[in-house]
Design a protein around this motif. Structure first.
Motif, PDB file in Angstrom:
ATOM      1  N   ASN A  39       0.831  -1.197   0.000  1.00  0.00           N
ATOM      2  CA  ASN A  39       0.000   0.000   0.000  1.00  0.00           C
ATOM      3  C   ASN A  39       0.868   1.251   0.000  1.00  0.00           C
ATOM      4  O   ASN A  39       2.088   1.193   0.103  1.00  0.00           O
ATOM      5  CB  ASN A  39      -0.914  -0.010   1.231  1.00  0.00           C
ATOM      6  CG  ASN A  39      -2.012  -1.051   1.126  1.00  0.00           C
ATOM      7  OD1 ASN A  39      -2.993  -0.868   0.429  1.00  0.00           O
ATOM      8  ND2 ASN A  39      -1.829  -2.184   1.818  1.00  0.00           N
ATOM      9  N   GLN A  40       0.206   2.384  -0.075  1.00  0.00           N
ATOM     10  CA  GLN A  40       0.903   3.664  -0.021  1.00  0.00           C
ATOM     11  C   GLN A  40       1.182   4.063   1.427  1.00  0.00           C
ATOM     12  O   GLN A  40       0.487   3.637   2.362  1.00  0.00           O
ATOM     13  CB  GLN A  40       0.051   4.755  -0.658  1.00  0.00           C
ATOM     14  CG  GLN A  40      -0.214   4.595  -2.140  1.00  0.00           C
ATOM     15  CD  GLN A  40      -1.240   5.612  -2.597  1.00  0.00           C
ATOM     16  OE1 GLN A  40      -2.435   5.378  -2.508  1.00  0.00           O
ATOM     17  NE2 GLN A  40      -0.765   6.754  -3.056  1.00  0.00           N
ATOM     18  N   LYS A  96       1.563   4.119  -7.096  1.00  0.00           N
ATOM     19  CA  LYS A  96       1.249   5.556  -7.099  1.00  0.00           C
ATOM     20  C   LYS A  96       2.435   6.421  -6.654  1.00  0.00           C
ATOM     21  O   LYS A  96       2.282   7.383  -5.891  1.00  0.00           O
ATOM     22  CB  LYS A  96       0.016   5.821  -6.235  1.00  0.00           C
ATOM     23  CG  LYS A  96      -1.230   5.085  -6.734  1.00  0.00           C
ATOM     24  CD  LYS A  96      -2.429   5.282  -5.828  1.00  0.00           C
ATOM     25  CE  LYS A  96      -3.664   4.577  -6.361  1.00  0.00           C
ATOM     26  NZ  LYS A  96      -3.550   3.112  -6.460  1.00  0.00           N
ATOM     27  N   VAL A  97       3.616   6.078  -7.151  1.00  0.00           N
ATOM     28  CA  VAL A  97       4.810   6.871  -6.825  1.00  0.00           C
ATOM     29  C   VAL A  97       4.775   8.169  -7.630  1.00  0.00           C
ATOM     30  O   VAL A  97       4.567   8.152  -8.849  1.00  0.00           O
ATOM     31  CB  VAL A  97       6.094   6.077  -7.130  1.00  0.00           C
ATOM     32  CG1 VAL A  97       7.322   6.935  -6.848  1.00  0.00           C
ATOM     33  CG2 VAL A  97       6.129   4.798  -6.304  1.00  0.00           C
ATOM     34  N   GLU A  98       4.984   9.285  -6.943  1.00  0.00           N
ATOM     35  CA  GLU A  98       4.933  10.585  -7.607  1.00  0.00           C
ATOM     36  C   GLU A  98       6.268  11.312  -7.583  1.00  0.00           C
ATOM     37  O   GLU A  98       6.473  12.255  -8.357  1.00  0.00           O
ATOM     38  CB  GLU A  98       3.846  11.460  -6.979  1.00  0.00           C
ATOM     39  CG  GLU A  98       2.454  10.834  -7.099  1.00  0.00           C
ATOM     40  CD  GLU A  98       1.349  11.871  -7.047  1.00  0.00           C
ATOM     41  OE1 GLU A  98       1.530  12.876  -6.332  1.00  0.00           O
ATOM     42  OE2 GLU A  98       0.319  11.667  -7.722  1.00  0.00           O
ATOM     43  N   ILE A 138       5.409   1.995  -9.484  1.00  0.00           N
ATOM     44  CA  ILE A 138       4.325   2.088 -10.462  1.00  0.00           C
ATOM     45  C   ILE A 138       3.897   3.555 -10.541  1.00  0.00           C
ATOM     46  O   ILE A 138       3.538   4.161  -9.523  1.00  0.00           O
ATOM     47  CB  ILE A 138       3.120   1.215 -10.068  1.00  0.00           C
ATOM     48  CG1 ILE A 138       3.568  -0.201  -9.700  1.00  0.00           C
ATOM     49  CG2 ILE A 138       2.111   1.163 -11.214  1.00  0.00           C
ATOM     50  CD1 ILE A 138       2.454  -1.051  -9.094  1.00  0.00           C
ATOM     51  N   LEU A 139       3.948   4.109 -11.743  1.00  0.00           N
ATOM     52  CA  LEU A 139       3.588   5.511 -11.940  1.00  0.00           C
ATOM     53  C   LEU A 139       2.153   5.578 -12.443  1.00  0.00           C
ATOM     54  O   LEU A 139       1.810   4.946 -13.449  1.00  0.00           O
ATOM     55  CB  LEU A 139       4.551   6.167 -12.925  1.00  0.00           C
ATOM     56  CG  LEU A 139       5.885   6.654 -12.339  1.00  0.00           C
ATOM     57  CD1 LEU A 139       6.589   5.593 -11.522  1.00  0.00           C
ATOM     58  CD2 LEU A 139       6.798   7.178 -13.421  1.00  0.00           C
ATOM     59  N   ILE A 163       3.759   1.341 -15.392  1.00  0.00           N
ATOM     60  CA  ILE A 163       2.717   2.356 -15.490  1.00  0.00           C
ATOM     61  C   ILE A 163       1.367   1.709 -15.196  1.00  0.00           C
ATOM     62  O   ILE A 163       1.111   0.562 -15.577  1.00  0.00           O
ATOM     63  CB  ILE A 163       2.719   3.025 -16.887  1.00  0.00           C
ATOM     64  CG1 ILE A 163       1.705   4.177 -16.924  1.00  0.00           C
ATOM     65  CG2 ILE A 163       2.458   2.018 -18.004  1.00  0.00           C
ATOM     66  CD1 ILE A 163       1.870   5.093 -18.131  1.00  0.00           C
ATOM     67  N   GLY A 164       0.513   2.444 -14.472  1.00  0.00           N
ATOM     68  CA  GLY A 164      -0.853   2.003 -14.196  1.00  0.00           C
ATOM     69  C   GLY A 164      -1.824   2.958 -14.852  1.00  0.00           C
ATOM     70  O   GLY A 164      -1.963   4.111 -14.406  1.00  0.00           O
ATOM     71  N   LEU A 165      -2.483   2.502 -15.909  1.00  0.00           N
ATOM     72  CA  LEU A 165      -3.271   3.430 -16.723  1.00  0.00           C
ATOM     73  C   LEU A 165      -4.671   3.695 -16.199  1.00  0.00           C
ATOM     74  O   LEU A 165      -5.272   4.707 -16.549  1.00  0.00           O
ATOM     75  CB  LEU A 165      -3.357   2.929 -18.167  1.00  0.00           C
ATOM     76  CG  LEU A 165      -2.078   3.088 -18.988  1.00  0.00           C
ATOM     77  CD1 LEU A 165      -2.324   2.661 -20.427  1.00  0.00           C
ATOM     78  CD2 LEU A 165      -1.563   4.526 -18.946  1.00  0.00           C
TER      79      LEU A 165
END
Length: 218
Positions: free
Chosen positions: A43-44, A67-69, A99-100, A124-126
């Motif tokens: 998780n984040q 969800k890495v920013e 995962i971006l 990538i997660g679209l």
């Protein structure tokens, strides 16, 4: 499959996070993965760090970080893994795959790719990316071409793998194959699956063609 991902993130309801963590820990302890790499998507934030405490001692090969920013987010996970490995006497590295899934993540893709020497791939997660930029995801993929190209270029610049997003319709093999062909043309090295029946088509389409084999021999 080349790897099996045990998921603690979006496929798990918030009320089930603790029990899922125990299930994944026990799976790592007891299941035979038959040569597939053992991966876990955490998780984040703070929940993700708690996930690491449960799974790092139990022979996990790679952590997917959703969800890495920015680079700082990934470094925090990497630092926690190092601390846990030292605590439990684990000598082998635990690798990372960020995962971006947002506009910010895509624009920071190069710094994220460079954030850790344990980064071996970037994905990538679209589903979340297209929601973030306010468009519908389509099979044609025009809305995400820039983002996917960014991922490939960031990965190539750092010397790691680029992994394409999953294909959601498990009943549409023809469109899956077209998606894999496009991913290969763009420069991706692999693609995620969400159902076992997707494994063979993805392997088939990523396999080198006879022309590519002939050129390699020459």
């Amino acid at each position: 499959p080349d790897a099996i991902i045990l998921d603690l993130e979006d496929s798990v309801a918030p009320s089930e996070k603790d029990s899922a963590r125990l299930i994944v820990r026990n799976a790592l302890r007891t299941l035979n993965f038959f040569g597939a790499e053992r991966m876990v998507r955490i998780n984040q934030g703070r929940i993700g760090l708690k996930d690491l405490q449960a799974i790092i001692p139990h022979n996990v090969h790679l952590i997917l970080v959703p969800k890495v920013e920015n680079a700082a987010q990934l470094k925090k996970v990497d630092d926690e893994i190092r601390t846990l490995c030292k605590k439990h006497g684990i000598k082998k590295p635990v690798y990372l795959m960020p995962i971006l899934e947002s506009a910010s993540g895509i624009l920071n893709s190069l710094e994220i790719a460079r954030a850790s020497k344990n980064n071996v791939a970037i994905a990538i997660g679209l589903e979340d990316y297209t929601a973030d930029i306010g468009v519908q995801r389509t099979n044609a993929g025009r809305e995400s071409l820039f983002a996917r190209s960014q991922i490939v270029n960031a990965a190539r610049a750092v010397g790691i793998q680029a992994i394409d997003t999953v294909f959601s319709d498990v009943n549409d093999e023809e469109s899956l194959r077209e998606s894999v062909k496009e991913a290969k043309e763009i420069g991706f090295d692999g693609k995620g699956c969400i159902h076992p029946r997707q494994i063979k088509p993805i392997h088939d389409e990523f396999a080198p063609t006879s022309l590519e084999i002939d050129n390699a021999k020459k």
